[in-house]
Design an enzyme around this catalytic site. Sequence first.
Site, PDB file in Angstrom:
ATOM      1  N   CYS A   1      -8.747 -54.940 -27.012  1.00 31.54           N
ATOM      2  CA  CYS A   1      -7.497 -53.120 -26.908  1.00 31.54           C
ATOM      3  C   CYS A   1      -6.318 -53.750 -26.415  1.00 31.54           C
ATOM      4  CB  CYS A   1      -8.508 -52.497 -25.883  1.00 31.54           C
ATOM      5  SG  CYS A   1      -8.211 -53.526 -24.317  1.00 31.54           S
TER       6      CYS A   1
ATOM      7  N   HIS B   1      -8.901 -52.517 -19.812  1.00 27.63           N
ATOM      8  CA  HIS B   1      -8.361 -52.075 -20.525  1.00 27.63           C
ATOM      9  C   HIS B   1      -6.873 -51.382 -20.865  1.00 27.63           C
ATOM     10  CE1 HIS B   1      -9.790 -49.412 -24.033  1.00 27.63           C
ATOM     11  NE2 HIS B   1      -8.779 -48.808 -23.694  1.00 27.63           N
TER      12      HIS B   1
END
Length: 1355
Positions: free
Chosen positions: A177, A483
């Site tokens: 990510c 994330h």
Amino acid sequence: MVPSEENQLVPKEVESAAEEPRVLCIIQDTTNSKTVNERVTLNLPASTPLKRLFEDVASKVGYVNGTFDLMWGNGDNVTDTTPIDQNSDKTILDAGFEPGKKNFLHLTDKDGEQPHIMPEESGTTDDSVQDRFIGPLPREGSVGCTNDYVSQNYSYSSVLSKSETGYVGLVNQAMTCYLNSLLQTLFMTPEFRNALYKWEFEESEEDPVTSIPYQLQRLFVLLQTSKKRAIETTDVTRSFGWDSSEAWQQHDVQELCRVMFDALEQKWKQTEQADLINQLYQGKLKDYVRCLECGYEGWRIDTYLDIPLVIRPYGSNQAFASVEEALHAFIQPEILDGPNQYFCERCKKKCDARKGLRFLHFPYLLTLQLKRFDFDYTTMHRIKLNDRMTFPEELDMSVFIDVEDEKSPQTDSCTDSGAENEGSCHSDQMSNDFSNDDGVDEGICLESNSAAERISKAGSEKSSLLYELFSVMVHSGSAAGGHYYACIKSFSDDHWYSFNDQHVSKITQEDIKKTYGGSSGSRGYYSSAFASSTNAYMLIYRLKDPTRNAKFLEAHEYPEHIKQLVQKERELEEQEKRQREIERNTCKIKLFCMHPTKQIMMENKLEVHKDRTLQEAVEIAYKLMELEEAVPLDCCRLVKYDEFHDYLERSYEGEEDTPMGLLLGGVKSTYMFDLLLETRRPDQIFQCYKPGEVMVKVHVVDLKTESVAPPISVRAYLNQTVSEFKQLISKATHLPAETMRVVLERCYNDLRLLNVSSKTLKAEGFFRSNKVFIESSESSDRHVAYTDSHLWKLLDRHANTIRLYVSLPEQSPGSQFRRAVYQKSSGDSGNLDEACERVKGPVVNMKSVEAILEESTEKLKSLSLQQQQEGDNGDSSKSTEASDFENIESPLNEIDSSASAENRELENQIQISDPENLQSEERSDSDVNNDRSTSSVDSDILSSSHSSDTLCNVDNASIPLANGLDSHSITSSRRSKAHQGKKETWDTAEEDSGTDSEYDESGKSRGEAQYMYFKSEPYTADEGSGEGQKWLMVHVDKRITLSAFKQHLEPFVGVPSSHFKVFRVYASNQEFESVRLNETLSSFSDDNKITIRLGRALKKGEYRVKVYQLLVNEPEPCKFLLDAVFAKGMTVRQSKEELLPQLREQCGLDLTIDRFRLRKKTWKNPGTVFLDYHIYEEDINISSNWEVFLEILDGVEKMKSMSQLAVLSRRWRPSEMKLDSFQEVVLESSSVEELKEKLSEISGIPLENIEFAKGRGTFPCDISILEIHQDLDWNPKVSTLNVWPLYICDDGAVIFYRDKTEELMELTDEQRNELMKKESSRLQKTGHRVTYSPRKEKALKIYLDGAPNKELTQD
């Protein structure tokens, strides 16, 4: 790796229609195996029409409305298999949907065809698992996205079609990510994208796979032109030199930015883009120190690519409130005074000074890193600071350039002695200590203009330093992981978008403010602890300058090579689309075929387009199964088949031109049936298989020969009666139906006689595929009760008989067994030969194994009769072995039933004449110690030694011994053990406290309580199974016990069952000994292999013991010696006496009984010393899987009493940095004072200077010599050894001791490093590790020349 789900939106429907009842619909898509476990949830008003329901479902799942059906999945309508009418005007409430409950629906194929995907979708239906992923929405990253339904699941439309924003997402490979966020930011930067497009790849100079700029170019082209919802980044990461493991490593996005820019600069050398990164992202600052007495200033100029901003100053509990405040703190100078004074070159002394940073130039693209990751020195862990820090949409940087600084005459007088340092500025770089005399790195000012010109230029620059925010890279999670996603403003429409991996959505300025961090309310001191973990981590601003601000290139403005690349990628995408379209219309189904000549069932997967006809499919299957040489094509056909039940469901007569899509019920990912390619001989015709028929395999039983014929297939109907079924079988088998007995095998060992003629087959329990046995003789057996009949017994035996392959020892045991026969006879020499003949033992002129195998059934029966007559006359010369062979052949060849009954009566009589030699066995324990050697087969099989070769390799070459023994468990197996890894075992029997007795109290063998079928014949094994190896093929009732099975094998092995062992052979030639005599062979199956090895089994009360030598001063202190047998009630001295000859013969150790001791072994730790008068089971607990240490003594045994304590001491010499060898110390009590006295006595250290510590871990308690002096708990304040923190209550504890007056050797750095390497190597070899070593984070690297050399890059 999904952001937290705070601030979830409340759907408008819920707010506006709260008073109207709502219906919760949960739809399961059953049309595809990838979606069958996923659910789509709709929460609709009760007044919603059915038409609107279908429209909403179509929108959600991305299918064309009208190409799918909805059916009930639960509730009262679960039995209703008719699809819901999508054209009805009814509301969902009127249609039977229940408010307040879960209404389950199944989305199914319509008219046998899968639903059509939305026409505008072109890309990702089957591209990847991620494309079908249904997961929680990243609420914080896309707060502006509204959802029409209350759902915890993603809608299918977002999965199957391109985002309505027009932007394409990036697939997260696993933990990439951070990479996706940076790539999207660079893509949305016009200046970077345009410059990248202008670079042209030269294929002749570089491999496109390893070219980072080319792969970025391709990615950007796909992001701009693809119709897919998300594209893969694997080509980009492959150009980085990364493998799949890198996808599972999460890194810092700022670190990636730096490394990627470095890689691009390297790749762009000597090109037009060589200075692109510096032109866009590089700024300059001055690192200065100014004397406060004379004003002299020393300085150097540094470059930076990003500015690291502290969230919370060191030592402070208060975070900076805004980016502006942090920037001011960044350039705030500090005063160097007191001990930190600066040595001024002009004053020639240490003076107070001001040290700080000044910005000289800001880049066009300004990158700010918010340093949210810190280190907590209290907990010694990394932490994340979630404090609130605001950042403006427009940032005026002019206030951070100090124009007055340029007027300083002292600055102008600074001399130049260095060069500019390139690179980004780190926080630690900003805080260099310049207090040393030579600490100032003087540099030059790069501008050669006059001071006035510089001031004028700075002033003009200051007035035009207004930056606009366009990218916020957000981190959600903790310092341990989380994330990343990016919020980016498009310069095309000035709207903000959330780029969260494959999900792109429009957001608002309010959503950007939610990334400031912090909590919604004031929580005072602990605000950071309760703050949201989702906050901004990197900010990118662009200078507002109309003359420089670029727009994205339009398609007509692309360079020619980009136009070609766009066309190439478009063609590839169209090709993928066509391929997926073919895949969507291809039926894939399991195909089976019984090869007409090889008679083996073959399996494959048939892939055929749905529009191909049945005849074309037969041709494809014919070639797929490679039957061209075996049978003509016109002798083949495809039929519907159920492989699980081995059932032919139907044939397809007259449908040769029907499309396969219609025959198979549409294109599906999985089918509930299979296809069979059926073949016939040219002179045969195919049978018609109609739907609804059941298949019956008919076996004809012949009672006279006691045989069961191979099956004949017959098809019947469930509504047929038993009488009609008999007539059907009569036609197929040409046997009379009047005398026919039909037995149905409904399941294993369930044999049911069908004796009610009027009953239907369905009532009798027939199913799709069935097995029946028929018998039509007119024998009297028909009038006997079924369970007593010969037919039932034959079928029962047939159902339970298995075929085993038994490998026999290659040579007979010679005279050893002959001596056993002499001992077992009554002493009458006249009966000796008779006894030997009965047991087929290896006497003089003995018969070979082959001769034994050729003995007829009649000969064995006559022996049995002779033994019975001798038993009636009171003859005591009968041996156990003779009576154990009566059942070697079954009564298959008996003439009539009366003779059969007579022989069975004889076979049930098992006579035992030697109860003294009753043997028992216990579970082998080699599975516990997989790395240990096995003992050899004894030179004398009647001695107490034995084989415990529980797991060994059958392929080992056997070694013949002088006495005629030949077995794989000789030294060859010991050698093979050293090369074997961990073996798994399959013995699931529970441990017994004792051992299993082979016989019950009456002396009758347990395994012979009833007759069990056993028949054997010679067998020639396949090549590679051992040259000269003798094999038996044995048919045996698997309900027989292992004990009885061994007795049946006695004449073939040539020794009593107590002197050989049974090993079951598993995959890869692994063997495991079967030792549970009272268990049956039910775990065995057809064609299992068994190996017989010679060796004595255990008597009752005996235990197998593994003996290891304890070598306290050797690198490997635990060495396996041999296996021994210890018996309950035996003294330690008696066991030592029995060990002496074995130690001499097997291990070459010539010892006297007083020169060694036995002691307890727990893993590798030596424990209690066993004294000679100790008795096993009384003083010493003994069990199966038992191990002991044998320790050779240097002198006389000092341990005489259980009150004594034996500890192992080791002196530490700090002045020499070394440990002495172990010395045993025997204490009369647990007194610490006595221990110190003994240590003083053996070492010569004065008593008052003795310090000791207990070793840690398992023996030998290894510890690094670099740590032992500080890490151990030296000189504990206790008076006895059996209390905390020592707890020394048993023999074998390790004690380190030292002289407290001895100084520790001082080591140079070189000596310390050398010692550290040696100790690390030593401790790794011994497997000991005493220091905690946390897992190192893998450094982020981009390899410019492809994949790295694994050996060179290992940590």
